[in-house]
Design an enzyme around this catalytic site. Structure first.
Site, short mmCIF file in Angstrom:
data_model
loop_
_atom_site.label_atom_id
_atom_site.label_comp_id
_atom_site.label_asym_id
_atom_site.label_seq_id
_atom_site.Cartn_x
_atom_site.Cartn_y
_atom_site.Cartn_z
N PHE A 148 0.85 -1.19 0.00
CA PHE A 148 0.00 0.00 0.00
C PHE A 148 0.89 1.24 0.00
O PHE A 148 0.46 2.32 0.30
CB PHE A 148 -0.86 0.03 1.28
CG PHE A 148 -2.04 -0.91 1.27
CD1 PHE A 148 -2.13 -1.97 0.37
CD2 PHE A 148 -3.09 -0.73 2.17
CE1 PHE A 148 -3.22 -2.83 0.38
CE2 PHE A 148 -4.19 -1.59 2.18
CZ PHE A 148 -4.25 -2.64 1.29
N CYS A 150 3.94 1.90 -2.30
CA CYS A 150 4.98 2.14 -3.30
C CYS A 150 5.12 3.64 -3.51
O CYS A 150 4.15 4.32 -3.82
CB CYS A 150 4.65 1.45 -4.63
SG CYS A 150 5.86 1.87 -5.90
N ASN A 216 7.80 0.97 4.61
CA ASN A 216 8.44 1.06 3.30
C ASN A 216 9.39 2.25 3.22
O ASN A 216 9.58 2.98 4.19
CB ASN A 216 7.35 1.17 2.23
CG ASN A 216 7.75 0.50 0.92
OD1 ASN A 216 8.91 0.55 0.52
ND2 ASN A 216 6.80 -0.11 0.24
N CYS A 355 42.11 11.02 25.18
CA CYS A 355 41.88 12.17 24.30
C CYS A 355 43.05 12.33 23.32
O CYS A 355 44.21 12.22 23.70
CB CYS A 355 41.74 13.41 25.17
SG CYS A 355 41.76 14.93 24.24
N CYS A 365 30.98 22.62 21.51
CA CYS A 365 30.35 23.18 22.71
C CYS A 365 30.35 24.71 22.66
O CYS A 365 29.40 25.36 23.06
CB CYS A 365 31.04 22.66 23.97
SG CYS A 365 30.19 23.19 25.48
N CYS A 391 24.00 18.84 28.05
CA CYS A 391 23.12 18.69 26.88
C CYS A 391 23.42 17.40 26.14
O CYS A 391 22.56 16.86 25.46
CB CYS A 391 23.26 19.89 25.96
SG CYS A 391 24.81 19.92 25.02
N CYS A 394 28.68 16.89 23.10
CA CYS A 394 30.10 16.56 22.91
C CYS A 394 30.40 15.07 22.79
O CYS A 394 31.25 14.69 21.98
CB CYS A 394 30.97 17.24 23.97
SG CYS A 394 30.46 16.90 25.66
C1 LIG Z 1 15.09 -1.06 -5.75
C2 LIG Z 1 14.02 -1.35 -4.76
C3 LIG Z 1 12.86 -1.95 -5.16
C4 LIG Z 1 11.85 -2.21 -4.25
N1 LIG Z 1 10.73 -2.80 -4.67
C5 LIG Z 1 9.72 -3.07 -3.81
C6 LIG Z 1 8.55 -3.71 -4.22
O1 LIG Z 1 8.40 -4.09 -5.37
N2 LIG Z 1 7.58 -3.90 -3.31
C7 LIG Z 1 7.72 -3.54 -2.01
O2 LIG Z 1 6.83 -3.77 -1.21
N3 LIG Z 1 8.84 -2.94 -1.58
C8 LIG Z 1 9.84 -2.71 -2.45
N4 LIG Z 1 10.98 -2.11 -1.99
C9 LIG Z 1 11.09 -1.73 -0.58
C10 LIG Z 1 11.84 -2.79 0.24
O3 LIG Z 1 11.08 -3.98 0.30
C11 LIG Z 1 12.12 -2.33 1.66
O4 LIG Z 1 10.91 -2.26 2.39
C12 LIG Z 1 12.81 -0.99 1.69
O5 LIG Z 1 13.88 -1.03 0.80
C13 LIG Z 1 13.34 -0.62 3.09
O6 LIG Z 1 14.21 -1.54 3.61
P1 LIG Z 1 15.83 -1.47 3.51
O7 LIG Z 1 16.26 -0.20 4.18
O8 LIG Z 1 16.29 -2.71 4.18
O9 LIG Z 1 16.15 -1.44 2.06
C14 LIG Z 1 12.00 -1.86 -2.91
C15 LIG Z 1 13.20 -1.28 -2.49
C16 LIG Z 1 14.20 -1.04 -3.39
C17 LIG Z 1 15.48 -0.43 -2.90
S1 SF4 Z 2 36.71 15.50 20.84
FE1 SF4 Z 2 37.64 16.48 22.65
S2 SF4 Z 2 37.86 14.81 24.14
FE2 SF4 Z 2 37.52 13.83 22.12
S3 SF4 Z 2 39.58 13.42 21.34
FE3 SF4 Z 2 38.96 15.42 20.48
S4 SF4 Z 2 39.75 16.90 22.01
FE4 SF4 Z 2 39.81 14.91 23.02
#
Ligand SMILES: Cc1cc2nc3c(=O)[nH]c(=O)nc-3n(C[C@H](O)[C@H](O)[C@H](O)COP(=O)(O)O)c2cc1C
Ligand code: SF4
Ligand SMILES: Cc1cc2nc3c(=O)[nH]c(=O)nc-3n(C[C@H](O)[C@H](O)[C@H](O)COP(=O)(O)OP(=O)(O)OC[C@H]3O[C@@H](n4cnc5c(N)ncnc54)[C@H](O)[C@@H]3O)c2cc1C
Ligand code: SF4
Ligand code: SF4
Lengths: 409, 432
Positions: A148, A150, A216, A355, A365, A391, A394
């Site tokens: 569903f 493509c 997909n 480091c 940072c 945060c 780094c």
């Molecule tokens: C070239 C190509 C063709 C594909 N053809 C189909 C298809 O015919 N039907 C389908 O359901 N998914 C198709 N897919 C999607 C794959 O089944 C899969 O879900 C998608 O590539 C994500 O997974 P991945 O990151 O492991 O590639 C296709 C993917 C690629 C790269």
């Molecule tokens: S990112 Fe900072 S801590 Fe990590 S190797 Fe470089 S200088 Fe050293």
């Protein structure tokens, strides 16, 4: 004997990875996703003999459906020297119609009765969906997967739009398919490209379909040639949006699977960005029951199954798991909404013994954090615990992974 | 198994990568198909396979792949010459520099040191096979034969390990690495300790379904010049052996001359420096470019301050009781070249000079020691003659390693042993 043959057979001790899913016995959780690798019976034979547990054959349609491929169809999203960090395709469904796929299913089930053989289908009209289901069920398929999603749009009324982008159409079509499948389970393959994935997943569950394949490729524009302004892939001065797959989409898929698993109860078949046994474990930990691979295999070949099996087996030993199913859902209790997160004070600490003095953390940072890292003569920076808010930027820029966050209190 | 977060770096030896360094290096691998590195490795380790496993965090799987192909995994991780086999073949070398394959495989197997190594063995064949000589060739053969289901008796003088145990200096091969390998291998055969002679060999041959001879070399070639019988003239093998086992008993004095231009002489020179000799001079009859040595060893000898006297030969060792000096003559490279393609050195008349010395180490090559092994046809150079299937002139007796092909390497000898095991298996099973 080629060297590939003499090294292929030995992968080291691998424990039993088999388990049941939707009434089907799987040898291991690793399945080939619908794609080029499953469009040819000899390729699937080779994959099976190398240890893949199953395959979803490339999506097929009723006879007479026009599949008008355009080449080249592949493009790459390379990042920082990593080839195919993301991969784009403008492929369509298989050029082989259901008659050919019926015979592929029959032959594969005869030659490999222990392997999982699923057929993927796409249609427009109700009777086409239903006849595809009936014919492939009779041919012996273990499961029907319905595309569903493509990214090149659907056969049917709304070109350019994916079926799974409409909640109502999803539920209706899934119901037709489920009605036609008398003995075998049906899975609906959806797109992450929607406003609310949970609405779509609920519609699938309501339709009575047995499972969801999530998710997909992601619709994307793969890049633009800045000298000609033609986007990738270029086809005689024009281009179109691609389906993005591979490592780049893994975090999107993880979130999609997690969101679905938190809200609906039918099994999820994981796909979309997995490229190692560790990724597979992550997919399963957020709720997937098996993991499909496409881009990884297109890049490195079926041989990657060796590490998938061995890595999972060794991981399960380390964790004391007895079945891959033990992993399913393990991460879900740890997912919460933001305001439920514990508030604790952390700050960054540099392991000076390791480091290498690049000072990447310092500049990150200073210009992207809180100016909490000071430079020193030695080039080994030091964090000021008063200014560091924790945060967590780094640790992720340090090439030696020598910065950690520690709790303070 | 690698988890997020990592162990602190191992500072014990420069060649040991920690997990971080290994990951960075592993990411350089292109994951080639039908990889040139694997073809160039004598034991054909699945190199892209194990490196991909390091990358995915499956270090245990990586270690298994390495050790199942290379039974002396940790030893080779230390002493495999990086410029001979896999690394120069690496596709990545054409881009910038080869992947540090040896360090990666040492990382994998060392990381898994505490875990038991399991390998499947075929069901018992009921056949008994003898392996004579417990060096790399013998060990490789014994391991492979055991995996094929045979019962293996291994004969060696002293604990198995061959040259790596007895002679390779500990600063290049820490003993624990070798002992870890031989410890694992010990489970696959019954070891018999003792020095064999012709009589014992015949009785072993008579009581086994096949025999593999891997006695190595072991006899130092003498210089054949006056003064070689002086007290402080050492043939290199006993010198290195004593330096490993009882270094304090060696009296080499402060000025040492090492004769010979190979890796073994570099080991001797580096060892002499480490034993405290103030001046170590290596005497070689050709030039630096003609030395058949590995750059790492040459670099180490240089780092230790070893002096090199190229284009010089010793004519006479002088002294009474102990060595006092060596009379030498200069050489030049002539226009002719020998079998190895290197120019033949010729003496320069009237160029004699004297080098003062307290001891001399002779490292100009080795021959097969087993004079008692009379029944087997030899090559011109005295090695045991074998065909492409490692079969000697005596039916049921196979041979490999240095005693069949001359000075080789640990991994090449191990590969001989493995390949010979398959040939022997065919022979035994055909005979029923
Ligand atoms: C070239 C190509 C063709 C594909 N053809 C189909 C298809 O015919 N039907 C389908 O359901 N998914 C198709 N897919 C999607 C794959 O089944 C899969 O879900 C998608 O590539 C994500 O997974 P991945 O990151 O492991 O590639 C296709 C993917 C690629 C790269
Ligand atoms: S990112 Fe900072 S801590 Fe990590 S190797 Fe470089 S200088 Fe050293
Ligand atoms: C000083 C030195 C340094 C080296 N450094 C390296 C290196 O860094 N890297 C590398 O790849 N290669 C190196 N080599 C070469 C490598 O060690 C040899 O090619 C390899 O050990 C040969 O293996 P083998 O099994 O044929 O023989 P050996 O290793 O010689 O083993 C033969 C065994 O047979 C035993 N034996 C002999 N006669 C009898 C008898 N009568 N009864 C019972 N047992 C007997 C011996 O004791 C020995 O254990 C080095 C060699 C030397 C001498
Ligand atoms: S991958 Fe193969 S089929 Fe595709 S363009 Fe390259 S050579 Fe042609
Ligand atoms: S040849 Fe080099 S890059 Fe290619 S697989 Fe081997 S180690 Fe990796």
């Amino acid at each position: 004997m080629t060297s590939e043959q003499h090294r292929g057979s030995e992968t080291g001790p691998v424990r039993d990875l088999s388990y049941g899913l939707l009434g089907i016995q799987l040898e291991n959780p690793f399945i080939l996703a619908a794609g080029p690798s499953t469009d040819d019976i000899d390729m699937v034979r080779r994959a099976f003999s190398m240890g893949w547990a199953g395959a979803v054959l490339k999506t097929t349609s009723v006879e007479g459906t026009s599949v008008d491929l355009a080449y080249p169809m592949m493009s790459a999203f390379n990042h920082d020297g990593k080839l195919l960090f993301g991969m784009g395709n403008i492929d369509l469904i298989s050029a082989h119609h259901v008659d050919r796929v019926e015979s592929t299913v029959r032959t594969l089930k005869k030659e490999f009765p222990g392997k999982f053989v699923a057929a993927s289908i796409m249609a427009g009209k109700k009777e086409d969906w239903q006849s595809l289901v009936e014919r492939l069920e009779n041919a012996g398929a273990d499961l029907i997967e319905c595309s569903f999603s493509c990214p090149q749009g659907n056969i049917g009324e709304d070109p350019g739009k994916m079926l799974a982008q409409s909640v109502a159409a999803t539920e209706l079509t899934a119901r037709w398919v489920k009605e036609a499948a008398r003995r075998i389970p049906v899975s609906i393959k959806i797109t992450p490209h929607v406003t609310d994935i949970v609405d779509v997943a609920r519609a699938v569950q309501k339709s009575g379909a047995d499972a969801l394949t999530a998710s997909n490729s992601v619709q994307a524009l793969m890049g633009v040639d800045v000298y000609t302004f033609v986007p990738n892939p270029p086809l005689g001065g024009r281009s179109t949006y691609s389906g993005l797959t591979g490592p780049a989409i893994k975090p999107l898929t993880l979130r999609t699977i997690a969101e679905i698993a938190r809200n609906v109860s039918i099994p999820i078949l994981g796909t979309g960005g997995a490229s190692s046994w560790r990724d597979a474990v992550e997919f399963m930990s957020v709720g997937a029951r098996c993991v499909q691979f496409c881009t990884l295999v297109m890049h490195h070949g079926f041989r990657v199954i060796d590490d998938l099996r061995s890595g999972l087996s060794n991981y399960m030993d380390d964790m004391g798991f007895s079945s891959p199913l033990d992993i399913v859902g393990k991460a879900l209790p740890h997912i919460a909404v933001h305001d439920q997160l514990p508030r604790r004070r952390v700050r960054s600490v540099i392991d000076e013994s390791r480091c290498i003095g690049c000072e990447v953390c310092y500049v990150a940072c200073r210009d992207g954090g809180h100016g909490a890292i000071d430079r020193r003569e030695s080039r080994i920076p030091v964090v000021d615990p008063e200014r560091c808010v924790g945060c967590g930027l780094c640790p992720h820029v340090c090439p030696e992974a020598c910065i950690a966050l520690e709790g303070v209190d | 198994m690698l988890r997020e977060g990592r162990t602190p770096p191992d500072k014990t030896a420069p060649d040991v990568f920690d997990s971080r360094r290994s990951l960075v290096e592993a990411e350089r691998c292109l994951y080639c198909f039908d990889a040139p590195c694997t073809s160039a490795c004598p034991v054909h380790i699945d190199i892209p396979g194990f490196i991909a496993m390091i990358r995915s965090g499956n270090v245990r799987g990586a270690a298994w792949l390495v050790r199942s192909a290379n039974a002396l995994a940790d030893t080779c991780g230390r002493v495999c010459p990086s410029e001979v086999y896999c690394q120069p073949a690496c596709a990545r070398a054409k881009q910038d520099a080869p992947v540090r394959i040896r360090e990666l495989h040492l990382f994998a197997t060392r990381s898994e040191r505490r875990r038991e190594f399991h390998v499947e063995t075929a069901s018992r064949t009921g056949k008994n096979v003898a392996v004579v000589g417990g060096g790399p060739a013998g060990l490789g053969c014994a391991f492979e034969l055991a995996k094929l289901g045979h019962t293996v008796d291994l004969y060696n003088d002293g604990p198995p390990g061959g040259v790596p145990l007895k002679s390779i200096p500990p600063f290049r091969l820490p003993e624990e690495d070798l002992l870890h390998d031989t410890g694992i291998l010990g489970r696959f055969f019954t070891a018999h300790d003792g020095t064999l002679d012709g009589l014992e060999f015949s009785s072993i041959a008579g009581s086994h379904d096949a025999v593999f001879v891997a006695l190595g070399l072991g006899r130092d070639r003498p210089l054949g010049i006056p003064g070689e019988d002086l007290e402080s003239v050492f043939p290199v093998l006993p010198f290195l052996e004593t330096a490993k086992k009882r270094p304090h008993t060696l009296r080499i004095g402060s000025r040492v001359i090492v004769v010979g231009g190979g890796n073994v002489s570099l080991d001797a020179a580096a060892t002499a420096r480490r034993l405290g000799a103030a001046e170590v001079t290596l005497l070689y009859r050709r030039g630096e470019r003609q030395m058949l040595v590995w750059s790492a060893e040459l670099g180490e000898a240089r780092r230790l301050g070893v002096e090199f006297r190229f284009l010089a030969v010793p004519l006479e060792i002088l002294g009474t009781g102990r060595v006092e000096g060596v009379r030498c003559r200069s050489m030049r490279l002539s226009a002719d070249s020998d079998d190895s393609g290197r120019p033949v050195p010729a003496e320069v008349p009237g160029s004699d000079f004297l080098l003062p010395a307290d001891s001399v180490i002779v490292a100009i090559g080795q021959d097969v020691r087993a004079g008692w092994l009379t029944g087997l046809t030899r090559t011109k150079k005295g090695y045991i003659r074998v065909d492409g299937q490692f079969q000697t002139s005596m039916p049921g007796v196979f041979a490999g390693g240095d005693s069949a092909s001359g000075e080789g390497t640990v991994v090449r000898s191990l590969a001989d042993g493995k390949e010979a095991a398959h040939a022997m298996h065919g022979y035994i099973m055909r005979r029923g």
